[in-house]
Write an enzyme that holds these catalytic residues in place. Sequence first.
Site, PDB file in Angstrom:
ATOM      1  N   SER A 260      44.487  94.558  83.861  1.00 50.59           N
ATOM      2  CA  SER A 260      44.417  93.282  83.149  1.00 50.59           C
ATOM      3  C   SER A 260      44.036  93.560  81.706  1.00 50.59           C
ATOM      4  CB  SER A 260      43.371  92.382  83.799  1.00 50.59           C
ATOM      5  OG  SER A 260      42.075  92.852  83.481  1.00 50.59           O
ATOM      6  N   LYS A 261      43.862  92.471  80.958  1.00 51.96           N
ATOM      7  CA  LYS A 261      43.521  92.598  79.535  1.00 51.96           C
ATOM      8  C   LYS A 261      42.278  93.450  79.320  1.00 51.96           C
ATOM      9  CE  LYS A 261      46.162  89.198  77.339  1.00 51.96           C
ATOM     10  NZ  LYS A 261      46.424  88.051  78.227  1.00 51.96           N
ATOM     11  N   ARG A 262      41.370  93.390  80.310  1.00 57.44           N
ATOM     12  CA  ARG A 262      40.128  94.180  80.215  1.00 57.44           C
ATOM     13  C   ARG A 262      40.424  95.664  79.983  1.00 57.44           C
ATOM     14  NH1 ARG A 262      37.482  94.865  84.939  1.00 57.44           N
ATOM     15  NH2 ARG A 262      39.155  93.736  85.959  1.00 57.44           N
ATOM     16  N   GLY A 264      42.674  96.870  78.225  1.00 57.70           N
ATOM     17  CA  GLY A 264      43.370  97.111  76.954  1.00 57.70           C
ATOM     18  C   GLY A 264      44.791  96.586  77.031  1.00 57.70           C
TER      19      GLY A 264
END
Length: 494
Positions: A260-262, A264
Amino acid sequence: MSAVRVRFAPSPTGLLHLGNARTALFNWLFARHQQGTLVLRLEDTDAVRNDPEAERGIYVSLRWLGLLWDEGPVAAEDPQAPGRGEYGPYRQSERTELYRRCLEELAAAGKVYPCFCSELELEQERRQAAAAGLTYHYSGRCRSLREAERADRMAQGRSPAWRFSVPAGLVEVDDAIRGRLSFDSGQIGDFVVVRASGKVTYNFACVVDDQHMAISHVIRGEDHLSNTPKQALLYRALGWEPPAFAHLPLITGPDHKPLSKRHGDTSLDRFYRDGCLPAALDNYMALLGWSSPDGEEILSLAEMAERFSLERVHKAAAVFDLDKLRWLNGKYLRALPPEALYELVRPHLELAGYPLNGRPREWLWAAVDSIREKIDLLSESVAAMRLYLQEPFSRSAEAERVLQEESARKVAAAFAAELLGRARLDEAGFEEVVAELKKKLKLKGKALLMPLRAALTGEVQGPELKKAAALLGLAECRKRLAEGSVAEKSSGVL
Ligand code: GLU
């Protein structure tokens, strides 16, 4: 003739990322291996989130990766040209008439019913389920409305959503990767196929299109597993045989949590900007869930297509490992001839504002060749080429620190003095000068070469120094030795 037909069906709402690009790749590999057909279908039923830029981005990304489709809304080789294929249109927004007909068929057979529940009522149901710790599914309240009650609500001008009546029992699906999957339809709940707004839902449009596009294998991410029983039920309700399914393993970050966005930015745009080579990215993505039967890891698209089978797709989640991608990219990059490598790093160097015009091509090729061992991504060429191209020349703080040592300045001054007697500086000449300094200063190794590196390149690491010095040339080396704190301050040494 093989009847294998697969599809890649992105929604044009944003950039392709590692997850959906891998799905595209596996579909492409399967299609090519089976001499089948790859269909590109745009799932653009969400008018609010659709973005024509995103649609264009999908074409650009797939072409960049070399994953050309056989049928789709535009031609794969030239997205300006009209699409090909007998099963179009290939944008869902252009297929509404077909969905309407299929909905009518389901309604006539009593397999869907109008649902008048308001968003508020549904929200209340959801809250109650959450409070009781239950997984929410629709209560089925409108399923049992009598004809008169329906007519009544219609007469009030309330436009209904259409829900599929999920029959009781088990839903069984064969998955080419996971084997037989069994779902309890009691856990599904009557789901919406067409919203009150008239918008068809993903599950409904997907089934209608896969059937009407004669799709033989649905290969997609494991995140769609919960949709599969719903789709299997719709196929049967419409009297169709479901295609074969294959759900690709999840991609996780190094912490084993779904990517996920976490973790990167994993958009293709980022990999492009970083300077991944498409061949390396394809190769890396294939290894996210597949392995070659001969254990070979470095493979071109054609070699992968030759070896690809769904049997060799793993069930276990695949971990996205940026270091491995870099490693693989570095291998691809170092295998290129210097001219080709230069053409690829050039946009990065231009973007950094380096003056390239007026530099001989051969010189640029040689300079890039000298740093190729130092970079894994094309964008890293900007830092690696600084020693040659930065104008005006300046030294890094570390290089300055090296040159603050009295002994280092002595080395630099002695080197400058040696250059005075030379007409040019090639690699052999550089070695002669260094041999001379060794004798005179009784220094060797790092004590000798680090000050020279710092003085000439402005860095404390970089390509082989004799190569760098020869590429910089005599005049530039002299100029740099005269610049800053180097030679002039070490007066009285020689
Ligand atoms: N539009 C869906 C997605 O992008 C397609 C899913 C499918 O392949 O069925 O996730």
